[in-house]
Design a protein around this motif. Structure first.
Motif, PDB file in Angstrom:
ATOM      1  N   PRO A 144       0.749  -1.135   0.020  1.00  0.00           N
ATOM      2  CA  PRO A 144       0.010  -0.070  -0.148  1.00  0.00           C
ATOM      3  C   PRO A 144       0.773   1.277  -0.039  1.00  0.00           C
ATOM      4  CG  PRO A 144      -1.040  -1.708   1.634  1.00  0.00           C
ATOM      5  CD  PRO A 144       0.323  -2.077   1.181  1.00  0.00           C
ATOM      6  N   ASN A 145       2.012   1.230   0.841  1.00  0.00           N
ATOM      7  CA  ASN A 145       2.643   2.623   0.933  1.00  0.00           C
ATOM      8  C   ASN A 145       3.245   2.821  -0.615  1.00  0.00           C
ATOM      9  OD1 ASN A 145       2.122   3.542   3.285  1.00  0.00           O
ATOM     10  ND2 ASN A 145       3.668   2.235   4.319  1.00  0.00           N
ATOM     11  N   THR A 146       3.991   1.855  -1.232  1.00  0.00           N
ATOM     12  CA  THR A 146       4.443   1.867  -2.621  1.00  0.00           C
ATOM     13  C   THR A 146       3.520   2.330  -3.622  1.00  0.00           C
ATOM     14  OG1 THR A 146       6.137   0.076  -1.851  1.00  0.00           O
ATOM     15  CG2 THR A 146       5.750   0.600  -4.254  1.00  0.00           C
ATOM     16  N   ALA A 147       2.349   1.785  -3.590  1.00  0.00           N
ATOM     17  CA  ALA A 147       1.264   2.119  -4.164  1.00  0.00           C
ATOM     18  C   ALA A 147       0.817   3.699  -4.287  1.00  0.00           C
ATOM     19  CB  ALA A 147       0.029   1.229  -4.254  1.00  0.00           C
ATOM     20  N   GLY A 200       1.527   6.680  -7.217  1.00  0.00           N
ATOM     21  CA  GLY A 200       0.290   7.254  -7.882  1.00  0.00           C
ATOM     22  C   GLY A 200      -0.767   6.381  -7.957  1.00  0.00           C
ATOM     23  N   GLU A 201      -0.974   5.252  -7.602  1.00  0.00           N
ATOM     24  CA  GLU A 201      -2.071   4.174  -7.586  1.00  0.00           C
ATOM     25  C   GLU A 201      -2.984   4.274  -6.881  1.00  0.00           C
ATOM     26  OE1 GLU A 201       0.793   0.913  -7.762  1.00  0.00           O
ATOM     27  OE2 GLU A 201       1.910   1.484  -9.204  1.00  0.00           O
ATOM     28  N   LEU A 202      -2.835   4.823  -5.918  1.00  0.00           N
ATOM     29  CA  LEU A 202      -3.834   5.060  -4.767  1.00  0.00           C
ATOM     30  C   LEU A 202      -3.836   6.624  -4.157  1.00  0.00           C
ATOM     31  CD1 LEU A 202      -3.035   2.192  -2.575  1.00  0.00           C
ATOM     32  CD2 LEU A 202      -4.876   2.306  -4.065  1.00  0.00           C
ATOM     33  N   ASP A 203      -4.722   7.176  -3.863  1.00  0.00           N
ATOM     34  CA  ASP A 203      -4.913   8.541  -3.180  1.00  0.00           C
ATOM     35  C   ASP A 203      -4.494   8.504  -1.800  1.00  0.00           C
ATOM     36  OD1 ASP A 203      -5.632   9.758  -5.816  1.00  0.00           O
ATOM     37  OD2 ASP A 203      -7.778   8.764  -5.470  1.00  0.00           O
ATOM     38  N   ALA A 204      -4.973   7.107  -1.226  1.00  0.00           N
ATOM     39  CA  ALA A 204      -4.732   7.271   0.407  1.00  0.00           C
ATOM     40  C   ALA A 204      -4.556   5.782   0.625  1.00  0.00           C
ATOM     41  CB  ALA A 204      -5.904   7.760   1.073  1.00  0.00           C
ATOM     42  N   ASN A 205      -4.150   5.432   1.793  1.00  0.00           N
ATOM     43  CA  ASN A 205      -4.375   4.098   2.372  1.00  0.00           C
ATOM     44  C   ASN A 205      -4.604   4.023   3.904  1.00  0.00           C
ATOM     45  OD1 ASN A 205      -1.763   3.979   4.049  1.00  0.00           O
ATOM     46  ND2 ASN A 205      -0.680   3.707   2.129  1.00  0.00           N
ATOM     47  N   GLU A 215       8.682   3.282  10.307  1.00  0.00           N
ATOM     48  CA  GLU A 215       9.841   2.253   9.970  1.00  0.00           C
ATOM     49  C   GLU A 215      10.024   2.107   8.332  1.00  0.00           C
ATOM     50  OE1 GLU A 215      12.517  -0.784  10.483  1.00  0.00           O
ATOM     51  OE2 GLU A 215      11.518   0.578  12.231  1.00  0.00           O
ATOM     52  N   TRP A 216       8.868   2.187   7.685  1.00  0.00           N
ATOM     53  CA  TRP A 216       8.821   2.133   6.029  1.00  0.00           C
ATOM     54  C   TRP A 216       9.438   3.353   5.585  1.00  0.00           C
ATOM     55  CZ3 TRP A 216       7.199   4.715   1.713  1.00  0.00           C
ATOM     56  CH2 TRP A 216       7.078   3.867   0.690  1.00  0.00           C
ATOM     57  N   VAL A 217       8.997   4.444   6.210  1.00  0.00           N
ATOM     58  CA  VAL A 217       9.786   5.785   5.484  1.00  0.00           C
ATOM     59  C   VAL A 217      10.993   5.797   5.538  1.00  0.00           C
ATOM     60  CG1 VAL A 217       9.955   8.240   5.733  1.00  0.00           C
ATOM     61  CG2 VAL A 217       7.515   7.199   5.732  1.00  0.00           C
ATOM     62  N   ASN A 220      13.278   3.424   5.919  1.00  0.00           N
ATOM     63  CA  ASN A 220      13.630   2.108   4.850  1.00  0.00           C
ATOM     64  C   ASN A 220      13.090   2.129   3.535  1.00  0.00           C
ATOM     65  OD1 ASN A 220      15.496   0.646   7.048  1.00  0.00           O
ATOM     66  ND2 ASN A 220      13.566   0.956   7.907  1.00  0.00           N
ATOM     67  N   GLY A 221      12.330   3.071   3.297  1.00  0.00           N
ATOM     68  CA  GLY A 221      11.759   2.845   1.874  1.00  0.00           C
ATOM     69  C   GLY A 221      12.251   4.196   0.843  1.00  0.00           C
ATOM     70  N   PRO A 222      11.511   4.243  -0.227  1.00  0.00           N
ATOM     71  CA  PRO A 222      12.048   5.568  -1.091  1.00  0.00           C
ATOM     72  C   PRO A 222      11.818   6.601  -0.443  1.00  0.00           C
ATOM     73  CG  PRO A 222      10.042   4.542  -1.622  1.00  0.00           C
ATOM     74  CD  PRO A 222      10.222   3.627  -0.480  1.00  0.00           C
ATOM     75  N   ASP A 223      12.356   7.622  -1.087  1.00  0.00           N
ATOM     76  CA  ASP A 223      12.190   9.043  -0.664  1.00  0.00           C
ATOM     77  C   ASP A 223      11.022   9.459  -0.810  1.00  0.00           C
ATOM     78  OD1 ASP A 223      13.033  11.747   0.389  1.00  0.00           O
ATOM     79  OD2 ASP A 223      14.151  12.318  -1.669  1.00  0.00           O
ATOM     80  N   ALA A 224      10.247   9.726  -0.018  1.00  0.00           N
ATOM     81  CA  ALA A 224       8.666  10.150  -0.025  1.00  0.00           C
ATOM     82  C   ALA A 224       8.295  10.736   1.108  1.00  0.00           C
ATOM     83  CB  ALA A 224       7.864   9.069  -0.649  1.00  0.00           C
ATOM     84  N   GLU A 225       7.430  11.548   1.031  1.00  0.00           N
ATOM     85  CA  GLU A 225       6.847  12.319   2.149  1.00  0.00           C
ATOM     86  C   GLU A 225       5.353  11.911   2.557  1.00  0.00           C
ATOM     87  OE1 GLU A 225       7.152  16.509   2.792  1.00  0.00           O
ATOM     88  OE2 GLU A 225       9.247  16.388   1.845  1.00  0.00           O
ATOM     89  N   LEU A 226       5.092  10.948   3.278  1.00  0.00           N
ATOM     90  CA  LEU A 226       3.589  10.631   3.652  1.00  0.00           C
ATOM     91  C   LEU A 226       3.278  11.043   4.853  1.00  0.00           C
ATOM     92  CD1 LEU A 226       4.041   6.580   2.770  1.00  0.00           C
ATOM     93  CD2 LEU A 226       3.763   8.478   1.347  1.00  0.00           C
TER      94      LEU A 226
END
Length: 296
Positions: free
Chosen positions: A76-79, A83-88, A98-100, A102-108
């Protein structure tokens, strides 16, 4: 609209939603397809809660939901970032952090708390903590956020002592005292309900326990303790890209998630296992307390 694949893979999600456009294109107006909000959720209870909103509140509020059920926590966070989802709506802040990290450079952005799924210690072979044998094997979730949380249950029941310096990053290697020689076995969270026949007990996430009827069919030896920061750390909530967190559709869904009818639905549907959180960040009702898992 509700889409119900048992486990939606990333490739399938891309194909299914490729024609929907980027989140900014979805915010066109409040009357047509541009008002559709695509939300990725875990099937239970998240999907059920959004379906309740979709069937009872959304139309009157002027919101059209497209609900994508996703069983794999890794998707869900990758999606959302792609841009495959508007929210999760499937995770708590600790998991998101933890995901942020270790994950891609993104602001959630964590938009709002909705509910807490209590971790429970379940068993099919023993009826109480005291009945656990010497050398008992206890399975726990292996993802970092929930592993430390599961160890907290064992520590609260005086089964182990955890190095306090380990904090929210504690693993089985941080056990400093194990008077009953407990074997702690980390497993993928989704596998825990099936593992319960192979171990003496298992700490199971609330959603997976509900899906497999563990609260009704197994013995609940203990619920996780509700600490001072329980809601802050472990409430599951609505998440969006930082740039879309103030989107009217996202904010409208956040409001509907705290509607009194939704809170009542959560309380009545999963007494004790799922705890509703109101718009002020307070637990609405705590149904099951303490050892033995008595549920109202």
């Amino acid at each position: 609209m509700r889409t119900t694949p048992a486990a939606l893979g990333a490739a399938t999600l891309v194909l299914a939603l490729a024609a929907c456009g980027a989140p900014s294109e979805q915010a066109a107006d409040s009357s047509g397809e541009g008002n559709v909000l695509r939300v990725g959720v875990s099937p239970v209870p998240h999907g059920d809660i959004l379906s309740f909103i979709d069937e009872n509140l959304a139309e009157e509020a002027g919101l059209e939901l497209e609900i994508e059920e996703i069983s794999d926590y890794n998707i869900p966070n990758t999606a959302l970032v792609e841009g495959e989802l508007d929210a999760n709506y499937f995770q708590h802040r600790s998991f998101l952090d933890e995901w942020v990290a270790n994950g891609p450079d993104a602001e959630l952005t964590y938009v709002t708390d909705v509910h807490i799924e209590r971790l429970g210690l379940y068993s099919e072979t023993v009826e109480s903590i005291g009945d656990l044998p010497e050398g008992a094997e206890i399975a726990v979730p292996n993802d970092p956020a929930n592993l430390a949380r599961a160890l907290g249950i064992l520590e609260a029941q005086d089964l182990v002592t955890i190095d306090p310096e380990a904090g929210a990053s504690a693993t089985e290697d941080d056990i400093t005292d194990n008077p009953r020689d407990i074997t702690v076995t980390p497993l993928e969270a989704a596998q825990l309900p099936r593992s319960i026949t192979d171990v003496d007990a298992a700490v199971v996430n609330g959603n997976y326990a509900i899906e497999t009827n563990l609260p009704e069919e197994s013995n609940v030896l203990a619920w996780e303790p509700e600490g001072e920061d329980y809601v802050e750390d472990y409430a599951n909530g609505l998440v969006a890209l930082a740039e879309n967190a103030d989107d009217e559709r996202v904010q409208l869904l956040a409001e509907l998630l705290h509607d009194e009818r939704v809170l009542e639905y959560v309380q009545e549907s999963w007494k004790g296992v799922v705890l509703a959180v109101d718009g002020e960040g307070d637990i609405v009702e705590s149904g099951a307390e303490g050892e033995g898992g008595d549920q109202e």
